[in-house]
Design an enzyme around this catalytic site. Structure first.
Site, PDB file in Angstrom:
ATOM      1  N   LYS A  73       0.936  -1.148   0.032  1.00 31.39           N
ATOM      2  CA  LYS A  73      -0.127   0.127  -0.061  1.00 31.39           C
ATOM      3  C   LYS A  73       0.841   1.200  -0.019  1.00 31.39           C
ATOM      4  O   LYS A  73       1.858   1.151   0.390  1.00 31.39           O
ATOM      5  CB  LYS A  73      -0.816  -0.054   1.101  1.00 31.39           C
ATOM      6  CG  LYS A  73      -1.887  -1.157   1.320  1.00 31.39           C
ATOM      7  CD  LYS A  73      -3.081  -1.318   2.271  1.00 31.39           C
ATOM      8  CE  LYS A  73      -4.000  -2.211   2.296  1.00 31.39           C
ATOM      9  NZ  LYS A  73      -4.898  -2.110   3.511  1.00 31.39           N
ATOM     10  N   TYR A 114     -13.110  -1.306  -2.726  1.00 29.82           N
ATOM     11  CA  TYR A 114     -13.329  -1.399  -1.496  1.00 29.82           C
ATOM     12  C   TYR A 114     -14.837  -1.138  -1.195  1.00 29.82           C
ATOM     13  O   TYR A 114     -15.387  -0.713  -0.040  1.00 29.82           O
ATOM     14  CB  TYR A 114     -12.490  -0.369  -0.463  1.00 29.82           C
ATOM     15  CG  TYR A 114     -11.283  -1.054  -0.507  1.00 29.82           C
ATOM     16  CD1 TYR A 114     -11.041  -2.309   0.342  1.00 29.82           C
ATOM     17  CD2 TYR A 114      -9.852  -0.449  -0.639  1.00 29.82           C
ATOM     18  CE1 TYR A 114      -9.806  -2.708   0.654  1.00 29.82           C
ATOM     19  CE2 TYR A 114      -8.722  -0.571  -0.621  1.00 29.82           C
ATOM     20  CZ  TYR A 114      -8.753  -1.995   0.241  1.00 29.82           C
ATOM     21  OH  TYR A 114      -7.344  -2.713   0.556  1.00 29.82           O
ATOM     22  N   PHE A 122     -14.683   3.808   8.602  1.00 31.42           N
ATOM     23  CA  PHE A 122     -13.219   4.138   7.996  1.00 31.42           C
ATOM     24  C   PHE A 122     -13.060   3.996   6.242  1.00 31.42           C
ATOM     25  O   PHE A 122     -12.025   4.240   5.698  1.00 31.42           O
ATOM     26  CB  PHE A 122     -12.323   2.735   8.393  1.00 31.42           C
ATOM     27  CG  PHE A 122     -12.585   1.348   7.986  1.00 31.42           C
ATOM     28  CD1 PHE A 122     -12.509   0.875   6.869  1.00 31.42           C
ATOM     29  CD2 PHE A 122     -13.121   0.699   9.083  1.00 31.42           C
ATOM     30  CE1 PHE A 122     -12.958  -0.339   6.360  1.00 31.42           C
ATOM     31  CE2 PHE A 122     -13.589  -0.686   8.790  1.00 31.42           C
ATOM     32  CZ  PHE A 122     -13.462  -1.236   7.647  1.00 31.42           C
ATOM     33  N   ARG A 150      -1.447 -14.011   3.913  1.00 30.56           N
ATOM     34  CA  ARG A 150      -2.208 -13.390   4.963  1.00 30.56           C
ATOM     35  C   ARG A 150      -1.520 -13.492   6.276  1.00 30.56           C
ATOM     36  O   ARG A 150      -1.474 -12.724   6.965  1.00 30.56           O
ATOM     37  CB  ARG A 150      -3.727 -13.886   5.004  1.00 30.56           C
ATOM     38  CG  ARG A 150      -4.545 -13.350   3.892  1.00 30.56           C
ATOM     39  CD  ARG A 150      -6.000 -13.537   3.824  1.00 30.56           C
ATOM     40  NE  ARG A 150      -6.664 -12.759   4.954  1.00 30.56           N
ATOM     41  CZ  ARG A 150      -7.006 -11.494   4.799  1.00 30.56           C
ATOM     42  NH1 ARG A 150      -7.031 -10.666   3.789  1.00 30.56           N
ATOM     43  NH2 ARG A 150      -7.478 -10.965   5.891  1.00 30.56           N
ATOM     44  N   THR A 156      -5.096  -7.249  10.388  1.00 29.08           N
ATOM     45  CA  THR A 156      -5.705  -6.156   9.883  1.00 29.08           C
ATOM     46  C   THR A 156      -4.998  -5.234  10.726  1.00 29.08           C
ATOM     47  O   THR A 156      -4.550  -3.957  10.177  1.00 29.08           O
ATOM     48  CB  THR A 156      -7.140  -5.872   9.612  1.00 29.08           C
ATOM     49  OG1 THR A 156      -7.640  -7.046   9.085  1.00 29.08           O
ATOM     50  CG2 THR A 156      -7.535  -4.753   8.950  1.00 29.08           C
ATOM     51  N   ARG A 170       2.379  -6.355   8.864  1.00 27.04           N
ATOM     52  CA  ARG A 170       1.892  -5.066   9.451  1.00 27.04           C
ATOM     53  C   ARG A 170       2.430  -4.785  10.814  1.00 27.04           C
ATOM     54  O   ARG A 170       2.360  -3.571  10.937  1.00 27.04           O
ATOM     55  CB  ARG A 170       0.483  -5.608   9.591  1.00 27.04           C
ATOM     56  CG  ARG A 170      -0.251  -5.392   8.283  1.00 27.04           C
ATOM     57  CD  ARG A 170      -1.497  -5.892   7.945  1.00 27.04           C
ATOM     58  NE  ARG A 170      -2.261  -5.903   6.831  1.00 27.04           N
ATOM     59  CZ  ARG A 170      -3.555  -6.303   6.737  1.00 27.04           C
ATOM     60  NH1 ARG A 170      -4.100  -7.364   7.372  1.00 27.04           N
ATOM     61  NH2 ARG A 170      -4.158  -5.822   5.419  1.00 27.04           N
ATOM     62  N   ASN A 180      -1.851   0.181   6.707  1.00 26.08           N
ATOM     63  CA  ASN A 180      -1.461  -1.078   7.387  1.00 26.08           C
ATOM     64  C   ASN A 180      -0.629  -1.861   6.392  1.00 26.08           C
ATOM     65  O   ASN A 180      -0.697  -2.976   6.590  1.00 26.08           O
ATOM     66  CB  ASN A 180      -2.376  -2.087   7.905  1.00 26.08           C
ATOM     67  CG  ASN A 180      -3.416  -2.189   6.994  1.00 26.08           C
ATOM     68  OD1 ASN A 180      -3.155  -1.676   5.850  1.00 26.08           O
ATOM     69  ND2 ASN A 180      -4.637  -3.240   7.241  1.00 26.08           N
ATOM     70  N   HIS A 183      -2.042  -5.346   1.325  1.00 27.24           N
ATOM     71  CA  HIS A 183      -3.527  -6.055   1.216  1.00 27.24           C
ATOM     72  C   HIS A 183      -3.193  -7.756   0.746  1.00 27.24           C
ATOM     73  O   HIS A 183      -2.081  -7.787   0.005  1.00 27.24           O
ATOM     74  CB  HIS A 183      -4.089  -5.209   0.108  1.00 27.24           C
ATOM     75  CG  HIS A 183      -5.383  -6.128  -0.444  1.00 27.24           C
ATOM     76  ND1 HIS A 183      -6.549  -6.164   0.331  1.00 27.24           N
ATOM     77  CD2 HIS A 183      -5.824  -6.841  -1.654  1.00 27.24           C
ATOM     78  CE1 HIS A 183      -7.379  -6.895  -0.152  1.00 27.24           C
ATOM     79  NE2 HIS A 183      -6.858  -7.457  -1.510  1.00 27.24           N
ATOM     80  N   GLU A 194      -9.757 -10.109  -7.613  1.00 29.66           N
ATOM     81  CA  GLU A 194      -8.790  -9.083  -7.498  1.00 29.66           C
ATOM     82  C   GLU A 194      -7.632  -9.018  -8.556  1.00 29.66           C
ATOM     83  O   GLU A 194      -7.230  -8.007  -8.741  1.00 29.66           O
ATOM     84  CB  GLU A 194      -8.393  -9.172  -5.969  1.00 29.66           C
ATOM     85  CG  GLU A 194      -9.385  -8.610  -5.181  1.00 29.66           C
ATOM     86  CD  GLU A 194      -9.103  -9.135  -3.565  1.00 29.66           C
ATOM     87  OE1 GLU A 194      -7.890  -9.331  -3.319  1.00 29.66           O
ATOM     88  OE2 GLU A 194      -9.855  -8.608  -2.663  1.00 29.66           O
TER      89      GLU A 194
HETATM   90  N1  LIG Z   1     -11.022  -0.749  11.949  1.00 29.53           N
HETATM   91  C1  LIG Z   1     -10.319  -0.065  11.228  1.00 29.53           C
HETATM   92  N2  LIG Z   1     -10.006   1.224  11.212  1.00 29.53           N
HETATM   93  C2  LIG Z   1      -9.408   1.681  10.003  1.00 29.53           C
HETATM   94  N3  LIG Z   1      -9.089   1.117   8.910  1.00 29.53           N
HETATM   95  C3  LIG Z   1      -9.524  -0.337   8.649  1.00 29.53           C
HETATM   96  C4  LIG Z   1     -10.332  -0.848   9.722  1.00 29.53           C
HETATM   97  N4  LIG Z   1     -10.665  -2.066   9.268  1.00 29.53           N
HETATM   98  C5  LIG Z   1     -10.256  -2.347   8.009  1.00 29.53           C
HETATM   99  N5  LIG Z   1      -9.510  -1.090   7.679  1.00 29.53           N
HETATM  100  C6  LIG Z   1      -8.956  -0.971   6.423  1.00 29.53           C
HETATM  101  O1  LIG Z   1      -9.905  -1.685   5.351  1.00 29.53           O
HETATM  102  C7  LIG Z   1      -8.992  -2.638   4.905  1.00 29.53           C
HETATM  103  C8  LIG Z   1      -9.787  -3.666   4.150  1.00 29.53           C
HETATM  104  O2  LIG Z   1     -10.426  -4.274   5.455  1.00 29.53           O
HETATM  105  P1  LIG Z   1     -10.522  -5.829   5.508  1.00 29.53           P
HETATM  106  O3  LIG Z   1     -10.747  -6.390   4.291  1.00 29.53           O
HETATM  107  O4  LIG Z   1     -11.513  -6.040   6.803  1.00 29.53           O
HETATM  108  O5  LIG Z   1      -9.085  -6.420   6.061  1.00 29.53           O
HETATM  109  P2  LIG Z   1      -7.598  -6.898   5.443  1.00 29.53           P
HETATM  110  O6  LIG Z   1      -7.207  -5.980   4.527  1.00 29.53           O
HETATM  111  O7  LIG Z   1      -6.796  -7.528   6.611  1.00 29.53           O
HETATM  112  O8  LIG Z   1      -8.480  -8.026   4.644  1.00 29.53           O
HETATM  113  C9  LIG Z   1      -7.768  -2.936   5.814  1.00 29.53           C
HETATM  114  O9  LIG Z   1      -6.672  -3.347   5.312  1.00 29.53           O
HETATM  115  C10 LIG Z   1      -7.432  -1.368   6.279  1.00 29.53           C
HETATM  116  O10 LIG Z   1      -6.543  -0.613   5.494  1.00 29.53           O
END
Ligand SMILES: Nc1ncnc2c1ncn2[C@@H]1O[C@H](COP(=O)(O)OP(=O)(O)O)[C@@H](O)[C@H]1O
Ligand SMILES: Nc1nc2c(ncn2[C@@H]2O[C@H](COP(=O)(O)OP(=O)(O)OP(=O)(O)O)[C@@H](O)[C@H]2O)c(=O)[nH]1
Length: 235
Positions: A73, A114, A122, A150, A156, A170, A180, A183, A194
């Protein structure tokens, strides 16, 4: 029998006297003589002329490679040394780099990717962040690539990652829950979608059919200039 699932779901066994098309053999089918395992088999021709079409003298029993999408990212790509370190981590963890590209999203790309998070608190900051600067996308191959990547990324939430998986990407590089660092696809279905989103020119099905056996058998080299693994033999 589904011999070549497009994203490398483990395939079934085939018995030696089952009709098997020659083109399907390298796709991870485990051949087995009835009642006994053996490294050598004769595959019988089922076209009716009684001729043997192929003799296998050695078989790799490893699982079919799986593809996943990995993204570095903008928070990490902003720091060239971080990108290098992450690229190195990918290689050290035995991922094969099938494709790699640097790109910048428009806000609309970010919103589309997204969309499932629309409405979450968020969401706005996430779409803004993901279109705020360059990122790097990879198609990675490995056994259980989706789960392995992962795991390497970690949870996350960065704060949680630092406690539960301190060596994860992360934990080591993440700034906040939004920023973070990485992805990764979370299922075979999302990996397929994707990969097409980031690499519309890449056909996962074709890669699984033609190149996966080459990559699985180790007939690749790492190209330092392109920063990807390339096949040593034509597919
Ligand atoms: N509680 C949160 N606060 C801020 N950003 C978040 C939060 N949950 C998710 N995100 C952001 O949205 C992205 C997509 O979320 P998600 O698909 O749930 O997680 P992952 O990327 O671990 O698969 C995360 O990687 C993160 O950048
Ligand atoms: N439920 C809820 N949690 C929030 C909200 N805003 C922030 N958080 C959470 O609060 C925690 C701390 O967030 P911060 O460290 O302030 O993150 P930030 O400085 O906003 O940085 P970014 O996440 O990069 O935007 C994170 O776990 C967030 O998920 C909110 O509006 N609602």
């Amino acid at each position: 029998m589904p011999l070549c699932p497009s994203l490398g779901t483990p395939v079934a066994r085939a018995e030696v006297d089952t009709a098997v098309e020659q083109s399907h053999i390298p796709c991870g089918v485990t051949m087995e003589k009835k009642g006994q395992k053996s490294p050598a088999f004769t595959l019988k021709d089922r076209t009716g002329d009684g001729e043997t079409i192929m003799i296998l003298t050695s078989l790799r029993l490893s699982k079919v490679l799986q593809l996943t999408l990995a993204v570095i990212k903008p928070d990490a790509v902003a720091h060239p040394l971080m990108v290098q370190a992450l690229h190195q981590k990918i290689l050290e963890n035995n991922f094969l780099i099938v494709r790699c590209k640097d790109l910048v999203w428009r806000r609309a790309d970010s919103e589309r990717f997204y969309a499932e998070h629309a409405g979450r608190f968020f969401y706005q900051r996430l779409v803004e962040f993901m279109s705020s600067g360059p990122m790097r996308a990879y198609v990675l191959a490995r056994e259980d690539a989706i789960q392995q990547w992962r795991e390497l990324m970690g949870p996350t939430k960065v704060f949680r990652a630092r406690y539960t998986s301190p060596t994860s990407v992360r934990a080591q590089f993440g700034l906040t829950d939004t920023r973070n660092t990485a992805h990764g696809s979370d299922s075979a279905e999302s990996a397929q979608k994707e990969i097409s989103f980031f690499f519309p020119e890449f056909c996962a099905k074709k890669w699984m059919d033609r190149e996966e056996p080459i990559y699985r058998s180790g007939q690749t080299r790492y190209d330092h200039l392109k920063q990807i693994h390339t096949p040593l033999v034509p597919s």
